[in-house]
Design an enzyme around this catalytic site. Structure first.
Site, mmCIF file in Angstrom:
data_model
loop_
_atom_site.group_PDB
_atom_site.id
_atom_site.type_symbol
_atom_site.label_atom_id
_atom_site.label_comp_id
_atom_site.label_asym_id
_atom_site.label_seq_id
_atom_site.Cartn_x
_atom_site.Cartn_y
_atom_site.Cartn_z
ATOM 1 C CG HIS A 1 -18.552 -10.519 2.951
ATOM 2 N ND1 HIS A 1 -17.376 -10.699 3.646
ATOM 3 C CD2 HIS A 1 -19.486 -11.272 3.604
ATOM 4 C CE1 HIS A 1 -17.579 -11.525 4.655
ATOM 5 N NE2 HIS A 1 -18.861 -11.883 4.661
ATOM 6 C CD GLU B 1 -8.938 -0.912 -0.274
ATOM 7 O OE1 GLU B 1 -8.713 -0.074 0.606
ATOM 8 O OE2 GLU B 1 -8.704 -2.117 -0.136
ATOM 9 C CG ASP C 1 -11.601 8.974 -8.843
ATOM 10 O OD1 ASP C 1 -12.232 9.705 -9.637
ATOM 11 O OD2 ASP C 1 -11.324 9.311 -7.685
ATOM 12 N NE ARG D 1 -4.138 -1.713 2.272
ATOM 13 C CZ ARG D 1 -5.291 -1.453 1.685
ATOM 14 N NH1 ARG D 1 -5.482 -0.269 1.128
ATOM 15 N NH2 ARG D 1 -6.254 -2.354 1.672
ATOM 16 C CD GLU E 1 -4.246 -4.842 3.593
ATOM 17 O OE1 GLU E 1 -5.365 -5.087 3.108
ATOM 18 O OE2 GLU E 1 -3.708 -3.713 3.534
ATOM 19 C CB CYS F 1 -15.874 -10.076 -3.138
ATOM 20 S SG CYS F 1 -14.160 -9.830 -2.618
#
Length: 731
Positions: A696, A431, A488, A390, A420, A698
């Site tokens: 969730h 994400e 975006d 990240r 993670e 997904c």
């Protein structure tokens, strides 16, 4: 004669003579010619006559508010706004006026009128030239049609609809451009009745006759009809109501069908007319965008066919598959839905693209199957894994993509965030691209220009040293499209038009200030453009603190922009800014996208639809999301915590709503079709507790503890969860 056609005893054709209005401030607006005479209508509604022994213009109708004239042979007709005046008319058409017919329609005494009204309607519809005169104004035509189809008596209405099924158009003589205007009027009369009890053109014969007549017009008639259709409708609403909806209604009917208990499909008898309807709708769609791309006469959604959207996605994909592989002759002889993408809703196109991507993934996987030398087992790797940190998201992503082969990119993308435990079933990927977009399209980076502000992502023409960077960005954009994930990014419409190889114009300019200046130049009415604007055929700008100049044509710096060449200047300026100045950057970016999407059919999208595919829709209708939500674990829409949840969402500010979408779905944007297209679920996560809600992403599922009727507790827990939504645990 007056039209330039020789009579029987003539060997030559006389040259047409120009006529001018005797009054200088007046002008003629239209003319009509018989065998030996000419009529001319001026701009105040007076009719003038010349020929047939009269060598000079003579005003034969003055002050009668004439709106249209027609002539043929020795006859002439003038149609006035208040009353009609005829010099001679012996065509055998009905003598009853339309006003008398309306009086009968509105009369309380309906006895014995159904046959009479249907005969009168049929008589008018069988006389195209007369229809041209009476139905000059589209709004009046629409009023007439509405009165006819709103008759309360069922038998009389059936008689009227039966009379509208006129199949004699093919025999009508559409020899002159002025005669084809009535064909637009007939389109209104093929609209399907609102009641299923009324039978109308069940076999499609009348509709087919109209379509064949219009599509079979000679080129001059086609051009005239194009002009009629694009100019005579006072509003876009009337254009849609009178031209598009009747044809779309017939298309929906012709494509509808039923399947019986034995699995046998029963198609309507009018199915045969569907290809002709589609061809005519394609023509009307072009008319709608003919004059002004920013203000068309119809919207894309006016052409979306619901019947096509209900076709099984596998059948539509098969249609697309065979269309892409069909030869030119096969495309000409066989009907493909995919040949007419303007009829297909964007959400259906998105589903087609998704199926196509999945098929490509399967093909890539099967082509790269290996066999373990020791065990002899087949080894299949279905994923292209990106393991990223990240803290170094962009660097890690670019590094992995740089090393990847094209075959790797065409696998299913799976994202792993270091440290993670999130298992990527789609939510982690969403994400990833959300976070990546912040750095990838940062206008302060060297790849993008910052002269247009933070609301537009455009290529930095001065960045000539990083073609690889543009290509890698293109690959990541292609991966997002390929895996059905939103980005975006704020690309202008010019980017999507370039991706679809569509022409660019002044309306696509990314520099709003320059755009308005060029419009001002084109619209300037004076004859001193050179002195007022002081422009030449070159462009100057600042780069790295130095002024740069490029000539738009050879010796352009020495060529002034004048009244005569200003259009050329605008064309060259637009071409330079949108094409030439960023040629190397664009080629690298496009190459990157095509490494992933080279075999995809995103060209079935319009530029506006392609933008929705990339960034989603800006409208966030949470009422639509609520209506499409399902509940599990004991919750339903009447549960108190559910009611409090929707109260929180609807009262929240936009930033909180965006954060909630990201928390629950992995993306703060709505896909094509809006929030109503998301299959959202709210699942009960146990009894009341201090636990925060989870999700969730997904599966677009919110796990909500049962806080009961305690709104303050839900507001506090949900608000905190939404604000601290970054990061994935085991899902």
């Amino acid at each position: 004669g007056q039209c330039g056609l020789p009579t029987i005893d003539q060997d030559t054709v006389d040259t047409a003579q120009a006529i001018h209005h005797p009054t200088a401030e007046r002008q003629f607006v239209t003319a009509a010619a018989g065998t030996n005479h000419t009529l001319a209508l001026d701009d105040i509604g007076d009719v003038w006559f010349v020929g047939d022994g009269k060598p000079s213009l003579d005003c034969v109708l003055r002050g009668q508010q004439i709106s249209m004239i027609a002539a043929g042979g020795k006859q002439s007709v003038a149609v006035g706004y208040i009353k009609q005046m005829s010099f001679s008319l012996h065509s055998g058409v009905p003598t009853r006026s339309m006003e008398n017919l309306w009086e009968e329609l509105s009369s309380d005494d309906k006895s014995d009128h159904d046959s009479d009204v249907s005969q009168q309607t049929e008589a008018f519809l069988k006389s195209p030239n007369l229809l041209n005169c009476f139905f000059l104004k589209p709004n009046e035509l629409h009023r007439i049609y509405t009165r006819l189809v709103s008759i309360e008596d069922a038998e009389m209405q059936q008689a009227v609809f039966s009379s509208m099924a006129c199949e004699d158009l093919c025999s009508a003589r559409m020899l002159y451009p002025e005669a084809v205007g009535c064909l637009l009027s007939y389109i209104q009369f093929i609209a399907p009745p609102s009641s299923d009890e009324i039978l109308f053109d069940v076999a499609g014969s009348a509709t087919m006759a109209l379509c064949e007549t219009i599509l079979g017009l000679p080129f001059e008639g086609y051009k005239a009809l194009m002009k009629w259709a694009s100019t005579i409708y006072p509003t876009s609403e009337l254009f849609v109501t009178m031209l598009i909806k009747p044809l779309m209604g017939q298309l929906e009917n012709s494509l509808s069908g039923t399947i019986d208990n034995d699995g046998v499909e029963h198609v309507p008898r009018s199915r045969r007319v569907a290809p002709l309807l589609v061809a005519l709708l394609l023509w009307i769609e072009k008319v709608a965008w003919l004059d002004d791309r920013d203000h068309p006469l119809a919207k894309p959604e006016d052409f979306y066919c619901q019947a096509i959207s209900t076709i099984d996605a596998r059948d539509l994909y098969e249609d697309l598959y065979h269309f892409k592989r069909a030869s030119k002759s096969e495309r000409a002889s066989r009907f493909f839905f995919s040949a007419f993408p303007f009829l297909i809703e964007p959400s259906t196109k998105r589903n087609l693209l998704q199926i196509e991507s999945e098929m490509q993934m399967m093909k890539t996987i099967t082509q790269n199957v290996t066999i373990d030398a020791e065990s002899g087992e087949y080894q299949i790797d279905p994923f292209f894994e990106l393991e990223v940190d990240r803290e170094h998201l962009l660097e890690d992503a670019l590094g992995k993509v740089r090393e990847a082969e094209t075959s790797d990119l065409c696998r299913k993308l799976r994202i792993i965030f270091k440290g993670e435990e999130g298992l990527d079933a789609g939510g982690v990927t969403k994400e990833f691209f959300q976070l990546l977009s912040e750095d990838l399209f940062d206008v302060n980076s060297s790849l993008w220009s910052n002269r247009y502000g933070s609301e537009m992502t455009w290529f930095n023409a001065d960045c000539t040293w990083d073609d690889e960077g543009f290509e890698l960005v293109g690959v990541l954009v292609g991966l997002a499209l390929y895996n059905g994930v939103l980005l975006d990014v704020r690309f202008p419409m010019a980017v999507y038009r370039k991706l679809l190889s569509l022409p660019l114009g002044l309306e696509d300019m990314v520099d709003e200030e320059v755009k308005q200046g060029l419009y001002l130049l084109l619209n300037y009415e004076g004859d001193d453009v050179e002195d007022v604007f002081c422009l030449s055929f070159d462009v100057s700008w600042m780069a790295m603190g130095k002024e740069q100049t490029i000539e738009l044509k050879r010796n352009g710096s020495e060529i002034p922009v004048t009244n005569e060449n200003r259009e050329e200047y605008v064309l060259l300026y637009v071409s330079w800014l949108l094409v030439d100045s960023i040629e190397s950057q664009w080629q690298a970016f496009e190459k990157g996208i095509m490494r992933v999407m080279g075999n995809s059919s995103f060209n079935i999208f319009s530029p506006e639809e392609l933008e929705l595919l990339v960034v989603g829709t800006p409208e966030l209708d949470f009422k639509a999301l609520e209506s499409n939500t399902s509940y599990e674990g004991g919750f339903d829409e009447s549960s108190m915590v559910v009611r409090n949840f929707w109260r929180f969402i609807h009262e929240a500010d936009r930033e909180t709503q965006l954060q909630f979408l990201k928390f629950a779905t992995g993306s703060s944007m709505a896909p094509i079709g809006g929030l109503a297209a998301i299959d959202f679920k709210i699942q009960r996560a146990g009894p009341d507790s201090p636990q925060l809600p989870t999700s969730h992403t997904c599966f677009n599922t919110l796990l909500l503890p049962d806080y009961g009727d305690n709104y303050e507790k839900l507001e506090s827990r949900l608000g905190r969860a939404v604000l601290e939504c970054e990061g994935f645990g085991l899902e």
